[in-house]
Design a protein around this motif. Structure first.
Motif, PDB file in Angstrom:
ATOM      1  N   ARG A  44       0.825  -1.209   0.000  1.00 19.17           N
ATOM      2  CA  ARG A  44       0.000   0.000   0.000  1.00 19.17           C
ATOM      3  C   ARG A  44       0.857   1.256   0.000  1.00 19.17           C
ATOM      4  NH1 ARG A  44      -5.505  -0.012   3.488  1.00 19.17           N
ATOM      5  NH2 ARG A  44      -6.200  -2.138   3.139  1.00 19.17           N
ATOM      6  N   ARG A  88     -13.258  -0.482   6.132  1.00 19.43           N
ATOM      7  CA  ARG A  88     -13.000  -0.720   4.712  1.00 19.43           C
ATOM      8  C   ARG A  88     -13.683   0.331   3.831  1.00 19.43           C
ATOM      9  NH1 ARG A  88     -12.993  -6.875   2.912  1.00 19.43           N
ATOM     10  NH2 ARG A  88     -11.387  -5.986   1.600  1.00 19.43           N
ATOM     11  N   THR A 114     -11.595   1.576   1.054  1.00 22.36           N
ATOM     12  CA  THR A 114     -11.419   0.534   0.041  1.00 22.36           C
ATOM     13  C   THR A 114     -12.631   0.471  -0.877  1.00 22.36           C
ATOM     14  OG1 THR A 114     -10.053  -0.756   1.559  1.00 22.36           O
ATOM     15  CG2 THR A 114     -10.957  -1.921  -0.339  1.00 22.36           C
ATOM     16  N   ASN A 118     -12.528   1.329  -4.955  1.00 24.12           N
ATOM     17  CA  ASN A 118     -13.062   0.437  -5.987  1.00 24.12           C
ATOM     18  C   ASN A 118     -14.178   1.099  -6.787  1.00 24.12           C
ATOM     19  OD1 ASN A 118     -11.994  -2.601  -5.936  1.00 24.12           O
ATOM     20  ND2 ASN A 118     -11.907  -1.806  -3.847  1.00 24.12           N
ATOM     21  N   ASN A 122      -0.886   6.363   0.442  1.00 27.85           N
ATOM     22  CA  ASN A 122      -1.418   5.121  -0.121  1.00 27.85           C
ATOM     23  C   ASN A 122      -1.221   5.110  -1.631  1.00 27.85           C
ATOM     24  OD1 ASN A 122      -3.137   3.002  -1.094  1.00 27.85           O
ATOM     25  ND2 ASN A 122      -4.212   3.055   0.870  1.00 27.85           N
ATOM     26  N   SER A 148      -2.176   3.022  -3.907  1.00 23.95           N
ATOM     27  CA  SER A 148      -3.359   2.677  -4.692  1.00 23.95           C
ATOM     28  C   SER A 148      -4.198   3.905  -5.008  1.00 23.95           C
ATOM     29  CB  SER A 148      -4.204   1.640  -3.950  1.00 23.95           C
ATOM     30  OG  SER A 148      -3.496   0.449  -3.753  1.00 23.95           O
TER      31      SER A 148
END
Length: 408
Positions: free
Chosen positions: A116, A288, A291, A295, A337, A339
């Motif tokens: 990450r 989450r 996350t 997405n 992060n 991502s």
């Protein structure tokens, strides 16, 4: 002493149970904080107690996972302390199998944390260490489902990292092995509650590698299996919905490789986006949550590309605007992060392509420069990532093409 220890263990168990309960993030954090304080005090008084050492390592591991959404550096530090406690060289007597299995799992967590943060070489080393530990366990007890599960989880997560390192063939070997192991566990007589979920996640990674190595038929067949398994579960929880969203988005990317199947690809990504929007709307207090938002941003960017190919430019612009808003929020909260940066780079790139389709060269160049600047940061942070370097080269080529077109 015994009462404090028992109380702290119960508190930790309650905190872990709250992980799936919406709106309980702050309470879970406080419970984990309190449990950690107790175990740190107990261990300070009895540093030679092997069971206490193992329990403190587990509390540190849980605390690190709770901190993922807020502070990656603090999470990594706690994880490293847990690994140090579980190091066989620091243990007397030598650790038993459960101890070593816990070490392998904690090293896997560490590798994912480092990934990450864009520290891919360090992450690869942590994955290798985890595999070395679990390999010895498999040699001693080859049929024990606990160690089959741990090895498969490490291999599947390692495969995701190897994609960034452009090690596609080793990644395919690892992910294929993981799918096979999880399939046996999920369909076997001693089913663990997480095995069906872990199989779905492993299938998505394996399918992505099939796509990246141009084995599209294999990818499509595997995704069909994954979606069939996911949809067969009655009343799927947030984790199964998460896996289903990942499978659907991967299916859309596979189908989008064929111009004749763009409509089918859009149906898949539409369904994926509906899942992410529902999770984002219902689970804002989940650890989450970011996350889910990440997405959702990726899926919106993917759908925007499909809209662009179909010349539905207004729809493309709407999706990209939403994706940019999400990426900005994610970067404002956790700029370290990797991502989040990667998602922003892709979204800016798609905005440049949209502007180019609309013959707005000024905006196209501006967006590609922004994308290029962020990608250079990614390469600087992860110089060993071949995928990052390839993306940088692609963006430079796109900028050159736009500049040349302006000059002409």
């Amino acid at each position: 002493l015994a009462v404090s220890r028992e109380w702290a263990l119960k508190l930790l168990g309650l905190a872990e149970g709250l992980a799936r309960t919406p709106g309980q993030g702050p309470l879970r954090r406080k419970m984990t904080d309190d449990s950690l304080k107790v175990f740190q005090q107990l261990y300070g008084n009895q540093p030679n107690d092997p069971l206490l050492r193992r329990e403190l390592a587990q509390v540190l591991r849980v605390w690190a996972n709770v901190m993922l959404a807020d502070d990656l550096t603090a999470a990594l530090q706690a994880n490293q302390e847990a690994v140090a406690l579980l190091n066989p060289r620091a243990c007397d007597p030598p650790p038993d199998t459960r101890y070593r299995d816990q070490l392998a799992e904690t090293l896997r967590d560490q590798a994912n944390l480092l990934k990450r943060m864009g520290r891919f070489s360090d992450a690869a080393n942590a994955f290798e260490r985890a595999l070395n530990v679990v390999h010895t366990l498999r040699q001693e007890l080859p049929e024990d489902p606990r160690f089959v599960r741990t090895e498969a989880t490490v291999k599947s997560d390692f495969a995701s990292l190897q994609i960034h390192l452009d090690q596609l063939e080793p990644a395919l070997v690892n992910s294929t092995s993981a799918v096979s192991a999880f399939r046996q566990l999920a369909d076997g007589p001693r089913l663990h509650p997480l095995d069906p979920l872990l199989l779905l996640l492993a299938i998505q990674t394996n399918a992505e590698l099939f796509r990246r190595t141009d084995r599209l038929q294999d990818a499509e067949e595997l995704l069909a299996e994954g979606l069939r398994r996911a949809r067969s579960q009655a009343d799927p929880d947030a984790n199964v919905q998460f896996a289903t969203g990942r499978l659907l988005f991967e299916r859309s990317q596979v189908l989008a490789r064929s111009d004749s199947r763009i409509a089918d690809a859009k149906l898949a990504v539409d369904e994926s986006i509906a899942i992410w929007e529902r999770l984002v709307g219902e689970r804002a207090d989940s650890n989450r949550f970011d996350t889910y938002r990440l997405n959702l941003a990726r899926a919106l960017t993917g759908r925007a590309d499909l809209h662009g190919k179909a010349q539905q430019l207004d729809d493309s612009q709407t999706d990209l605007a939403k994706a940019i808003e999400i990426c900005n929020a994610l970067l404002a909260k956790a700029s370290e992060n990797q991502s989040h940066r990667e998602a922003m780079v892709e979204t800016l790139y798609q905005q440049s392509r949209l502007a180019s389709r609309r013959t707005d060269r000024v905006t196209a160049v501006e967006r590609i420069r922004q994308s290029l600047d962020m990608q250079e940061q990614i390469v600087k942070q992860s110089p060993e990532s071949q995928a990052a370097r390839q993306q940088l080269a692609r963006l430079k080529s796109e900028l050159q093409w736009l500049t040349d077109a302006d000059e002409k």
